[in-house]
Design a protein around this motif. Structure first.
Motif, mmCIF file in Angstrom:
data_model
loop_
_atom_site.group_PDB
_atom_site.id
_atom_site.type_symbol
_atom_site.label_atom_id
_atom_site.label_comp_id
_atom_site.label_asym_id
_atom_site.label_seq_id
_atom_site.Cartn_x
_atom_site.Cartn_y
_atom_site.Cartn_z
ATOM 1 N N ILE A 161 28.190 -3.121 18.831
ATOM 2 C CA ILE A 161 27.919 -3.577 20.195
ATOM 3 C C ILE A 161 27.009 -4.801 20.167
ATOM 4 O O ILE A 161 26.033 -4.842 19.408
ATOM 5 N N VAL A 162 27.327 -5.767 21.011
ATOM 6 C CA VAL A 162 26.452 -6.913 21.251
ATOM 7 C C VAL A 162 25.652 -6.611 22.514
ATOM 8 O O VAL A 162 26.219 -6.488 23.607
ATOM 9 N N TYR A 163 24.339 -6.459 22.355
ATOM 10 C CA TYR A 163 23.464 -6.152 23.484
ATOM 11 C C TYR A 163 22.877 -7.432 24.058
ATOM 12 O O TYR A 163 22.583 -8.391 23.337
ATOM 13 N N GLY A 164 22.678 -7.436 25.378
ATOM 14 C CA GLY A 164 22.049 -8.560 26.032
ATOM 15 C C GLY A 164 20.535 -8.473 25.959
ATOM 16 O O GLY A 164 19.952 -7.560 25.367
ATOM 17 N N THR A 165 19.867 -9.436 26.578
ATOM 18 C CA THR A 165 18.410 -9.448 26.562
ATOM 19 C C THR A 165 17.813 -8.280 27.336
ATOM 20 O O THR A 165 16.662 -7.910 27.106
ATOM 21 N N ASP A 166 18.594 -7.685 28.248
ATOM 22 C CA ASP A 166 18.122 -6.529 29.005
ATOM 23 C C ASP A 166 18.378 -5.216 28.286
ATOM 24 O O ASP A 166 18.087 -4.146 28.824
ATOM 25 N N GLY A 167 18.912 -5.272 27.067
ATOM 26 C CA GLY A 167 19.163 -4.062 26.301
ATOM 27 C C GLY A 167 20.441 -3.338 26.677
ATOM 28 O O GLY A 167 20.667 -2.222 26.211
ATOM 29 N N LEU A 168 21.305 -3.943 27.490
ATOM 30 C CA LEU A 168 22.566 -3.325 27.889
ATOM 31 C C LEU A 168 23.730 -3.984 27.164
ATOM 32 O O LEU A 168 23.674 -5.174 26.817
ATOM 33 N N ALA A 169 24.784 -3.220 26.941
ATOM 34 C CA ALA A 169 25.939 -3.700 26.195
ATOM 35 C C ALA A 169 26.649 -4.815 26.961
ATOM 36 O O ALA A 169 26.875 -4.711 28.173
ATOM 37 N N GLU A 170 26.990 -5.874 26.243
ATOM 38 C CA GLU A 170 27.758 -6.974 26.817
ATOM 39 C C GLU A 170 29.151 -7.071 26.219
ATOM 40 O O GLU A 170 30.122 -7.253 26.930
ATOM 41 N N LYS A 171 29.235 -6.962 24.887
ATOM 42 C CA LYS A 171 30.512 -7.077 24.193
ATOM 43 C C LYS A 171 30.629 -5.963 23.161
ATOM 44 O O LYS A 171 29.636 -5.470 22.639
ATOM 45 N N LEU A 172 31.849 -5.571 22.885
ATOM 46 C CA LEU A 172 32.159 -4.635 21.814
ATOM 47 C C LEU A 172 32.960 -5.386 20.770
ATOM 48 O O LEU A 172 33.971 -6.024 21.083
ATOM 49 N N VAL A 173 32.502 -5.322 19.527
ATOM 50 C CA VAL A 173 33.131 -6.041 18.418
ATOM 51 C C VAL A 173 33.686 -5.019 17.443
ATOM 52 O O VAL A 173 33.001 -4.062 17.075
#
Length: 619
Positions: A161-173
Motif C-alpha cells: 500500500i502507498v499511504y498518503g501524508t494523512d496515513g490513509l491508503a492512496e494506491k495499492l501496488v
C-alpha cells in the motif's frame, strides 16, 4: 427538545437502541453530534461485547436451583469489587445504596473491558460499526489478458500500500504473474476505489524485455514470478515514492511515478521476506539462508564469509555450508548466515522509541525462535525468544502488552507489543510479547529465561484456530488474523476474547458490482494470505483520528485476488440536516404561496379594471 441542555438530551437518548440512534442522526445537526457521543458508543460497545453478554447469561435467575443461585451470587461478589447487596436491607437508604452499588459495579466492569490504552484516542462509534455492522467485500478490478471472451486474468503475486501524508491508503501496488506492476486506486473516493490506474510493461520485474516474443515473455515471467511463492515480497516506501519487489534472488527497486526499475540487487539465495521500507532506515532482506541490510543509497559491495558473515547457530538442525563467492548485493555492513531455512516475516520497530532492552529488528520463520537484532551492531545477534511455533507473520502494536491488574497497580508504561502468528502442532498459534520500558514487565531477548519470568507479560494462545494462521494485523482496538480455512477472525487485544468472524468462501458470495468486474466471485477453498490495513496507525503511539468508513482492510487471497473489506453503509457524500431542510422547504412553500397570492391579486385587480372599463360603455 431544541431548548433542552445537551446533557439532558444525552440522558434521554441513551435509552435508544443503536438502530434508533443511527436514524436519530438524520434529524438535525444537534442530534447528529449527540448521537455520536463517544462515551455513549463506548457504553454500547461494552453492552454488546461477548464478555458482557456471557456475564449477563450467568446472572442468577429464579429458574435455577437456589443453591446454584447462591453460588453464582457469591462468585460475582468475589469477582467484583462492588456487589449488589447491602448490609441492612431494612434500612431506609437500602434502595439508594443498591442503585449506587449497581452503578459502581457497571463502571468497574466497563473499565475492565475498555480495550483502549491510556492516552489513546478511540472513535467508539466506528468501533461499534466494525464490531457489529454487516461486512462488505469488494474485489478490485482484474488485470485481464488475451481476448475478452476468454475471461483470463493475471493473478497478483504480492501486495503493498502507498499511504498518503494523512496515513490513509492512496494506491495499492501489486506484482502480477506476467512480471508487470499494477497500481489500483485504494482511496475512499466514490466510484474510483479498486480501479486500475496504471500498469507497467510485461516482464518488467524478471527482466524479460521486448527482445522476446510475447508468448515467451509471458511463459518465462510466469515461471520466475511464481517459483519462490514468498508472501512478504513487496515493500513500499510511501515517502520516497518507490517500492521493492523480490523475484527469486533479485531485489527490484521500482519508481512508482514512472513504473520503471531503478536498480536490481542480486542475493545468493531466493528472497523469502522483506521488512517495511521507511526512508532512511535500511531495508532488511531475508533469504532462505541469510539476512541482509539493504540501503539503495549505498554502492554494491562484495562479501566473503571470512570478512562479512556472522553465523547463527541458535536453532537446532543440520548446519548448511552455502557458498558466498558470488555474493554481490547492496548490503550495508555484513550479513547473517542462518543454520536453518528460512525467514518468512521481518518486523521493524521504531528507532525513536524508548529503550526496552531489545533491538530494532525481529525475524520469524520456519524455525521455532524469534531472532532479535540491533541495527547498530548488525550482524551480531542480540538474542532470541523461544516460541515453539513456526511463525508466518509478525506485527507490532504501539503499546505494551500488560494485564489489567498490572495497569491498575503500576500504571501504564511505554513500549510496544510484538504479535506473532503461525502454526503449532497443526493448530493456529497467536502470540503476544510485551516490549515494555519497564524491565520487570517486558521480555528481554538476551535473557534465555525471559519466557520463564512470571512478571514478564506475554501470551501464547496455541489454539487460536483449527488450522495454521497466515497473517495478522491490528484493526482499531482489535487484532484480526486469517487462517488456512479461509476464515478471518477478530479478537480483543488480549488475543483471547472473540469479537467477530467471517469466511470468504461462505459469508461472502460475490463482489459488489461497480467497483470491480461484475460477477467476480471468490473461488471455493480460497484463503487470505495477507491483510493490509488501509490506515497506517500501527506505529503511532497515539492513533490519529481516521475518517468514518476509511479504516478498512485490503485482502490478498491465495487465488491472486485483491479486495477491500469494509463494514456498514458508506458515508453519505453530502449530509443534510432534516430540521434545516424542513425549515428550508417550509420557507420555500411560504414563498410559493406568497407568489401565488400575488399573482391572484394581480389577476383580480386586472379583472376589476376591465369591469370598470366595460361599465363606462354602458355594458
Amino acid at each position: 427538545m431544541h431548548h433542552l441542555p445537551d446533557e439532558l438530551v444525552l440522558q434521554i437518548i441513551c435509552y435508544l437502541e443503536p438502530e434508533e440512534l443511527i436514524n436519530l442522526q438524520h434529524v438535525s445537526r444537534q442530534f447528529l453530534r449527540l448521537s455520536r457521543d463517544n462515551n455513549l458508543w463506548r457504553s454500547l460497545c461494552f453492552e454488546h461485547s461477548a464478555a458482557e453478554r456471557r456475564r449477563r447469561r450467568m446472572l442468577p435467575t429464579t429458574d435455577l436451583d437456589p443453591r446454584l443461585v447462591e453460588l453464582i451470587r457469591a462468585a460475582n461478589d468475589v469477582a467484583n469489587a462492588f456487589p449488589f447487596g447491602v448490609h441492612d436491607p431494612s434500612a431506609p437508604s437500602a434502595d439508594t445504596q443498591v442503585q449506587r452499588n449497581v452503578g459502581k459495579r457497571r463502571a468497574a466492569l466497563l473499565a475492565n473491558w475498555d480495550p483502549s490504552y491510556p492516552g489513546e484516542k478511540v472513535d467508539f462509534y466506528q468501533e461499534f460499526i466494525q464490531r457489529h455492522a454487516p461486512h462488505e467485500l469488494r474485489w478490485f478490478q482484474e488485470a485481464k489478458h488475451g481476448s475478452q471472451d476468454d475471461n483470463l486474468r493475471h493473478e497478483a503475486t504480492g501486495a503493498g500500500i502507498v499511504y498518503g501524508t494523512d496515513g490513509l491508503a492512496e494506491k495499492l501496488v501489486a506484482p502480477l504473474e506476467d512480471g508487470s506492476v499494477c497500481v489500483w486506486d485504494a482511496s475512499a473516493r466514490e466510484g474510483q476505489l479498486g480501479r486500475i490506474v496504471a500498469r507497467s510493461a510485461v516482464g518488467l520485474l524478471p527482466g524479460k524485455g521486448s527482445d522476446l516474443d510475447m508468448d515467451t515473455r509471458l511463459r518465462q515471467s510466469r515461471a520466475a514470478m511464481t517459483e519462490t511463492g514468498a508472501i512478504e515480497c513487496v515493500s513500499v516506501d510511501s515517502r520516497a515514492g518507490k517500492a521493492f519487489f523480490s523475484v527469486q534472488n533479485t531485489l527490484n527497486e521500482v519508481d512508482l511515478h514512472t513504473l520503471q526499475v531503478v536498480s536490481r540487487a542480486p542475493y545468493p539465495f531466493p528472497i523469502t521476506a522483506l521488512s517495511e521500507a521507511r526512508h532512511p532506515t535500511p531495508l532488511t532482506v531475508g533469504t532462505n539462508w541469510t539476512l541482509h541490510l539493504h540501503d539503495s543509497r549505498a554502492p554494491p559491495s562484495t562479501y566473503t564469509p571470512a570478512a562479512g558473515a556472522s553465523r547463527c547457530e541458535l536453532i537446532a538442525g543440520a548446519p548448511s555450508s552455502p557458498s558466498f563467492s558470488r555474493l554481490k548485493t547492496g548490503d550495508v555492513g555484513a550479513h547473517v548466515s542462518l543454520a536453518q531455512p528460512g525467514a518468512l516475516s521481518i518486523a521493524h520497530l521504531p528507532t525513536a522509541r524508548e529503550w526496552d532492552a531489545n533491538g530494532d529488528i525481529w525475524v520469524a520463520g520456519r524455525f521455532t525462535s524469534l531472532l532479535n537484532f540491533d541495527r547498530r551492531y548488525f550482524p551480531r545477534l542480540r538474542g532470541t525468544v523461544h516460541s515453539g511455533a513456526r511463525l508466518s507473520c509478525l506485527a507490532a502494536l504501539p503499546f505494551p502488552f500488560v494485564s489489567r491488574s498490572s495497569v491498575s497497580k503500576h500504571g501504564a508504561a511505554a513500549g510496544h507489543t510484538l504479535v506473532a502468528a503461525g502454526e503449532y502442532k497443526g493448530k493456529g498459534s497467536l502470540e503476544l510479547y510485551s516490549l515494555s520500558t519497564d524491565p520487570s514487565r517486558g521480555i528481554n531477548s538476551s535473557d534465555s529465561r525471559t519466557t520463564r519470568n512470571s512478571q514478564a507479560c506475554y501470551h501464547n494462545r496455541q489454539t487460536a484456530s483449527a488450522s495454521k494462521l497466515l497473517s495478522v494485523a491490528p484493526h482499531g482496538t482489535r487484532l484480526v488474523f486469517s487462517d488456512g480455512d479461509g476464515g478471518l477472525k477478530w479478537v480483543e487485544r488480549d488475543a483471547s476474547a472473540a469479537v467477530r468472524s467471517l469466511n470468504i468462501n461462505i459469508d461472502v458470495e460475490k463482489a459488489k458490482p461497480g467497483v470491480a468486474q461484475r460477477g467476480s466471485e471468490p473461488g471455493y477453498g480460497d484463503i487470505v494470505q495477507k491483510i493490509l490495513p488501509t490506515a497506517d496507525t500501527s506505529l503511532h503511539a497515539t492513533r490519529p483520528e481516521v475518517p468514518l468508513g476509511q479504516d478498512n482492510l485490503i485482502l490478498w487471497t491465495g487465488d491472486g485476488r485483491l479486495g477491500v473489506l469494509g463494514f456498514g453503509q458508506p458515508a453519505e457524500e453530502e449530509w443534510k440536516d432534516a430540521v434545516e431542510e424542513w425549515e428550508g422547504e417550509a420557507a420555500e412553500e411560504r414563498g410559493r404561496e406568497r407568489e401565488y397570492a400575488g399573482r391572484m391579486r394581480e389577476a383580480l385587480e386586472m379583472q376589476a379594471r376591465e369591469m370598470r372599463w366595460l361599465r363606462g360603455y354602458g355594458l
